[in-house]
Design a protein around this motif. Structure first.
Motif, PDB file in Angstrom:
ATOM      1  N   GLY A 275      -0.841   8.259   6.544  1.00  0.00           N
ATOM      2  CA  GLY A 275      -1.647   7.498   5.594  1.00  0.00           C
ATOM      3  C   GLY A 275      -1.034   6.169   5.224  1.00  0.00           C
ATOM      4  N   ARG A 276       0.087   5.811   5.807  1.00  0.00           N
ATOM      5  CA  ARG A 276       0.639   4.479   5.571  1.00  0.00           C
ATOM      6  C   ARG A 276       0.002   3.487   6.529  1.00  0.00           C
ATOM      7  NH1 ARG A 276       6.571   3.913   4.065  1.00  0.00           N
ATOM      8  NH2 ARG A 276       6.275   2.112   5.401  1.00  0.00           N
ATOM      9  N   ALA A 277       0.033   2.225   6.150  1.00  0.00           N
ATOM     10  CA  ALA A 277      -0.520   1.202   7.041  1.00  0.00           C
ATOM     11  C   ALA A 277       0.187   1.268   8.393  1.00  0.00           C
ATOM     12  CB  ALA A 277      -0.343  -0.180   6.436  1.00  0.00           C
TER      13      ALA A 277
ATOM     14  N   THR B  83      -0.875  -0.683  -6.634  1.00  0.00           N
ATOM     15  CA  THR B  83      -2.295  -0.930  -6.378  1.00  0.00           C
ATOM     16  C   THR B  83      -2.519  -1.446  -4.949  1.00  0.00           C
ATOM     17  OG1 THR B  83      -2.499  -1.562  -8.682  1.00  0.00           O
ATOM     18  CG2 THR B  83      -4.343  -2.126  -7.223  1.00  0.00           C
ATOM     19  N   LEU B  84      -1.719  -2.438  -4.557  1.00  0.00           N
ATOM     20  CA  LEU B  84      -1.959  -3.070  -3.258  1.00  0.00           C
ATOM     21  C   LEU B  84      -1.477  -2.203  -2.108  1.00  0.00           C
ATOM     22  CD1 LEU B  84      -0.962  -6.743  -4.069  1.00  0.00           C
ATOM     23  CD2 LEU B  84      -3.217  -5.669  -4.129  1.00  0.00           C
ATOM     24  N   GLY B  85      -0.310  -1.569  -2.278  1.00  0.00           N
ATOM     25  CA  GLY B  85       0.266  -0.804  -1.175  1.00  0.00           C
ATOM     26  C   GLY B  85      -0.375   0.566  -1.007  1.00  0.00           C
ATOM     27  N   GLY B  86      -0.924   1.092  -2.106  1.00  0.00           N
ATOM     28  CA  GLY B  86      -1.600   2.384  -1.999  1.00  0.00           C
ATOM     29  C   GLY B  86      -0.658   3.554  -1.751  1.00  0.00           C
TER      30      GLY B  86
ATOM     31  N   ALA C  46       2.530 -11.165  -3.516  1.00  0.00           N
ATOM     32  CA  ALA C  46       1.409 -10.951  -4.425  1.00  0.00           C
ATOM     33  C   ALA C  46       1.898 -10.348  -5.739  1.00  0.00           C
ATOM     34  CB  ALA C  46       0.372 -10.036  -3.760  1.00  0.00           C
TER      35      ALA C  46
ATOM     36  N   VAL D  76       3.769  -9.662   2.103  1.00  0.00           N
ATOM     37  CA  VAL D  76       2.589  -9.939   1.279  1.00  0.00           C
ATOM     38  C   VAL D  76       2.674  -9.190  -0.039  1.00  0.00           C
ATOM     39  CG1 VAL D  76       0.089  -9.737   1.135  1.00  0.00           C
ATOM     40  CG2 VAL D  76       1.163 -10.436   3.263  1.00  0.00           C
ATOM     41  N   LEU D  77       3.183  -7.938  -0.004  1.00  0.00           N
ATOM     42  CA  LEU D  77       3.300  -7.158  -1.242  1.00  0.00           C
ATOM     43  C   LEU D  77       4.281  -7.836  -2.196  1.00  0.00           C
ATOM     44  CD1 LEU D  77       3.368  -3.547   0.272  1.00  0.00           C
ATOM     45  CD2 LEU D  77       1.528  -4.592  -1.062  1.00  0.00           C
TER      46      LEU D  77
ATOM     47  N   GLY E  12       5.631 -12.893   6.431  1.00  0.00           N
ATOM     48  CA  GLY E  12       5.010 -12.047   7.442  1.00  0.00           C
ATOM     49  C   GLY E  12       5.182 -10.587   7.081  1.00  0.00           C
ATOM     50  N   GLY E  13       4.420  -9.747   7.713  1.00  0.00           N
ATOM     51  CA  GLY E  13       4.535  -8.315   7.491  1.00  0.00           C
ATOM     52  C   GLY E  13       3.874  -7.898   6.192  1.00  0.00           C
ATOM     53  N   THR E  14       3.546  -6.613   6.108  1.00  0.00           N
ATOM     54  CA  THR E  14       2.888  -6.119   4.901  1.00  0.00           C
ATOM     55  C   THR E  14       3.812  -6.230   3.693  1.00  0.00           C
ATOM     56  OG1 THR E  14       1.528  -4.635   6.210  1.00  0.00           O
ATOM     57  CG2 THR E  14       1.715  -4.135   3.881  1.00  0.00           C
TER      58      THR E  14
ATOM     59  N   ALA F   2       4.585 -14.745   0.341  1.00  0.00           N
ATOM     60  CA  ALA F   2       3.502 -14.013   1.004  1.00  0.00           C
ATOM     61  C   ALA F   2       3.080 -14.704   2.296  1.00  0.00           C
ATOM     62  CB  ALA F   2       2.302 -13.892   0.067  1.00  0.00           C
TER      63      ALA F   2
END
Lengths: 563, 563
Positions: free
Chosen positions: A532-534, A477-480, A443, A439-440, A434-436, A430
């Motif tokens: 709706g994505r990051a 949960t985290l990524g939505g 985590a 982290v996903l 780097g980048g989303t 994480a």
């Protein structure tokens, strides 16, 4: 260019009214300028000044620990002798006065006359003229004063606040002056309020070396270099002019002339600081910012202030001027020993792993190594398909993440169980990938690790399935996101569902689930980018699979081989 | 426009390296941003952030008493969830985390994902979204965050530093948010580094009302007003949107967007502050400067922060962020009762005047009144001849000086002797007339007064002649000019020499000396301007007499009538 004014002729006086209202807790307006409210203990009055257009010089430098008063002339114009006299007279506390300013003919004359007037009234008055600009003349005494005003004024302001005598304040000011050197460069000229053209122009891609702060152009034009090249030029030229007995400790100012932004100054400091340290100097309380400006001129200057035992405490002393506040005390509340949080495992907190857990841990170590190898192999391909979906860095990100995970695992103690290893791997992934998605991944590895008990005496297939589910739940949960959103979930969720539903041997169930995951991952090439994505996908991703789903399927397939 | 860079793609990261090197006494770099070195006592971590281009927001606001960490996105771009997570994780001290940022879709999404990630790891994480921009939407909850970021972040940073619980820090942040309103105007758009055209343009003479801080243009264009009109518009519009139970005390921010200079902000504050006071508010610790910028945008905003008993101590608390240092302590060393030095006579220090002295004093009073009348009569003529020699203000200056002298004399106690009266008159003249000649007149009157003894039992003609000589000597010493330099000395020195040489009755000697003075003063019309004067005369002065010499001759002639 000045856009806010009422009557332009009243601009200077009116803005000073607002300034004094703002800082009425420490300043008072007097004819010709501003003074600091007097200290409870009388001290030598240090009066600074010159024309306007240099804010925060000169009015912004008035306050406890700095100047006792500032004489405020019109833009780039020496204040009159009358105004110097008026400000000095108002600031005088019976301990004598020092008048200090940059070396310009008009200032020399007007401050000189005022000094005579003050002396005629019995006020002991000294004059300290700043001469730091090495580009303006080879001879020290002929040089003009630019950003070095700041070091000389600061030294005297601190000396006066410390209760030094008039003789000492004058002597220390002259000492500071002899140990201060500045070189400046201009990228663009400045424009007087109301004027339509700048006082001088710098051609595109050029810079003027050795500018003045009153719109004087540089003494020669050069090609504008990179920030690193400019940093080297400034350091080399200023250090060549070092005073006698330079010592090993210096104050440093990287000064912005007006429209050169703070971020650019920080970038320049990134080159300057290491070069000065390589030259053998300790940098003491560096200042990077706008301290002596020249209206809206673009450009920077480097000032080096060679300290000695007397000057260093003056340079580092607290000050509470309007535009310059310095304080040492709150640092005492900081934990200065901080060296960053470690993501490595803390041996003392390790649960003692069972033999069964250590056997699993060995398989985690092997798998981590294999995943890292796989990502190195596939980096180019993953980057290629990410060039359609995103910015082409997915392969690089997965390599960095899996390398970081492997490194954390390799550094873990031998007796670490699988939960400890995976948790440590997740944290490193994480923080370093780097980048989303990094982290996903990290985590979610941690979430999976939390389902494992390193002290357990034996491990069943269900334990692995539960860990996979925790990993997948964390991603959701985290990524939505959901299945069909063209993300790694398009591989992971079919895999987890299939694994749970299949029954039979784990090896068979895993293989079937991988097949489902691969099929679903390939199908992401048919999906349109979702809102709706990051980071919304580019429209050009249509026709290409999602790189996150592909890499997920690859890794799941690889892990099946170690079962 | 950014002029200093190496590889433009590395600009943001490289400048952050320099920034962290500079402030390494209190900051550390972590993936995605910077954190404050941890306090010795753990506290709630307040994480601020958003895109770059707003310096000192957001990295400059990190430090003891303010933000615990800042997430640094690319210019005007939300940082990734991964970076928010990374910074928050590094700053977390086990007391919980608040993520706080302006209300924009990208920030809401990325900070929102990061909050979920942190919570999934058991870190209690709250989110406070700033919504201060009254122009962006009539409904509070739809508004974007602009300079009000500063008040909300500051309130939470101070609360965390004071050891408040996570619940309290979150509650106080939301309270501060609901009590903060901002309105901004733009004079010019901002240009992204490397771009050739600004994100939007404002027509010459216009301003955009209700700008955003990411290059969003204003919601309507108006004619650009004067500073006073703009101040009224901002105050009126912001106060109209006051929260419920506003109370009587407010924090105020006049924020510069990038290229609007500090002097312009002070000028605007000069209008804003009295209007807010007239509306019944006490202004508490106002801030005028660049706090939340938008690259090189021209423009300003007004933020009002309605305080209450809980919020005021948070607003006024000390802070030691990189770009924002606030401290209260040193003010304790200031004499806050200071009300300016009086130039009026102090009755207690009066020498008791003899009867003879009181008789002379009466003649001084009469003469002062006559001189002031004469200067009013001659103001236009003196201005006319000064239009050739200087800038036409000699008449005005002499009127102001002689009026100030008369006023000081009229306010003096009845028992004041001539020395006291002339000294007081001189001080007032010097302080209020302005210009170098005003100070010379004032200081030389004081020099003359110093030759007079108010306690003397009788006064001889020689006493007056000695006073005249002291007056003339002072003019020579302070002004540094000689006869023939086309100054007032061309009248004064022939007068003094003639007076001393003449002998006979004082009345006759004075009259003869006046004749010499007038002749010499008229002859200044033949003189060429001299170099080496404080303010060199214009070439056009040839053929016109020196106004200072003319006014000097006039006054000497008038004084002769009272002998």
């Amino acid at each position: 260019m000045t856009k806010l004014y009422n009557d332009p002729a009243e601009f200077s006086d009116e803005q000073l009214e607002g300034f004094v209202d703002l800082y009425s807790d420490r300043l008072a307006q007097v004819p010709g300028g501003v003074i600091s409210l007097p200290p409870k203990t009388p001290q030598v009055a240090v009066i600074v000044g010159g024309g306007s257009g240099h804010y925060p010089a000169f009015a912004g430098l008035v306050g406890p620990g700095f100047a006792s008063g500032a004489v405020v002339g019109n833009i780039f114009t020496s204040p009159s002798a009358a105004h110097v006299y008026s400000v000095a007279k108002a600031a005088d506390q019976g301990k004598g006065v020092v008048l200090t300013f940059g070396n310009y003919a008009g200032d020399n004359m007007n401050f000189g006359i005022a000094a005579k007037m003050l002396r005629a009234e019995g006020i002991d008055t000294r004059v300290v003229v700043v001469k730091d600009d090495i580009a303006s003349d080879p001879q020290f005494d002929n040089r003009r004063g630019i950003a070095g005003d700041f070091t000389v004024f600061k030294a005297m302001g601190a000396a006066a606040a410390a209760g030094k005598s008039l003789d000492d304040v004058e002597r220390l000011g002259n000492l500071a002056n002899r140990r201060t050197r500045t070189l400046g460069v201009a990228f663009s000229g400045c424009t007087m309020p109301g004027a339509k053209t700048p006082l001088f122009e710098v051609k595109t891609g050029q810079m003027g070396v050795g500018l003045g702060i009153h719109g004087e152009p540089g003494i020669r034009d050069d090609v504008r270099p990179s920030a690193e090249e400019l940093g080297r030029l400034l350091v080399r030229t200023v250090l060549k002019d070092a005073p006698e007995e330079p010592g090993g400790r210096i104050g440093v100012i990287v000064n912005g002339l007006g429209t050169t932004k703070y971020e650019e100054l920080f970038l320049l400091y990134r080159t300057i600081a290491p070069l000065l340290r390589d030259a053998g100097y300790d940098i003491v309380h560096p200042e990077v910012g706008e301290l002596v400006t020249s209206l809206d001129m673009g450009g920077v200057s480097l000032t080096v202030f060679w300290l000695d035992d007397e000057l260093e405490p003056l340079w580092t002393a607290d000050a509470y001027a309007a535009a310059y506040r310095k304080q040492g005390a709150p640092l005492g509340t900081i934990d200065e020993t901080y060296e960053g949080k470690s993501t490595a495992l803390d041996e003392d907190s390790l649960v003692e792993a069972s033999d069964a857990a250590l056997e699993i841990a060995q398989r985690v170590r092997t798998a981590a190594s294999a995943v890292a190898d796989l990502m190195h192999e596939q980096e180019a391909y993953l980057g290629e398909i990410d060039a359609y979906a995103g910015d082409g860095d997915h392969g690089r990100g997965m390599v960095r993440g899996s390398d970081a995970a492997l490194e954390a695992i390799e550094e873990a103690p031998e007796k670490a169980g699988p939960a400890s290893l995976v948790k440590s791997a997740g944290r490193s992934w994480a923080m370093q990938a780097g980048g989303t998605s990094g982290v996903l991944w990290g985590a979610s590895l941690e979430a999976a690790a939390n389902t494992i008990d390193d002290a357990a005496e034996d491990f069943a297939d269900d334990d692995l399935i539960r860990a996979v589910r925790a990993f997948a739940d964390s991603m959701v949960t985290l990524g939505g996101a959901s299945v069909g959103d063209k993300t790694l979930l398009d591989a992971l969720l079919p895999f987890a569902d299939s694994l749970e539903a299949h029954g039979g041997s784990l090896r068979q169930a895993w293989a079937a689930a991988v097949a489902d995951a691969k099929e679903s991952a390939e199908k992401t090439s048919e999906l349109r980018p979702q809102k709706g994505r990051a980071r919304p996908l580019a429209e050009k991703s249509v026709g290409h699979p999602d790189p996150g789903a592909i890499s997920m399927a690859m890794i799941l397939e690889l892990l099946g081989k170690s079962l």
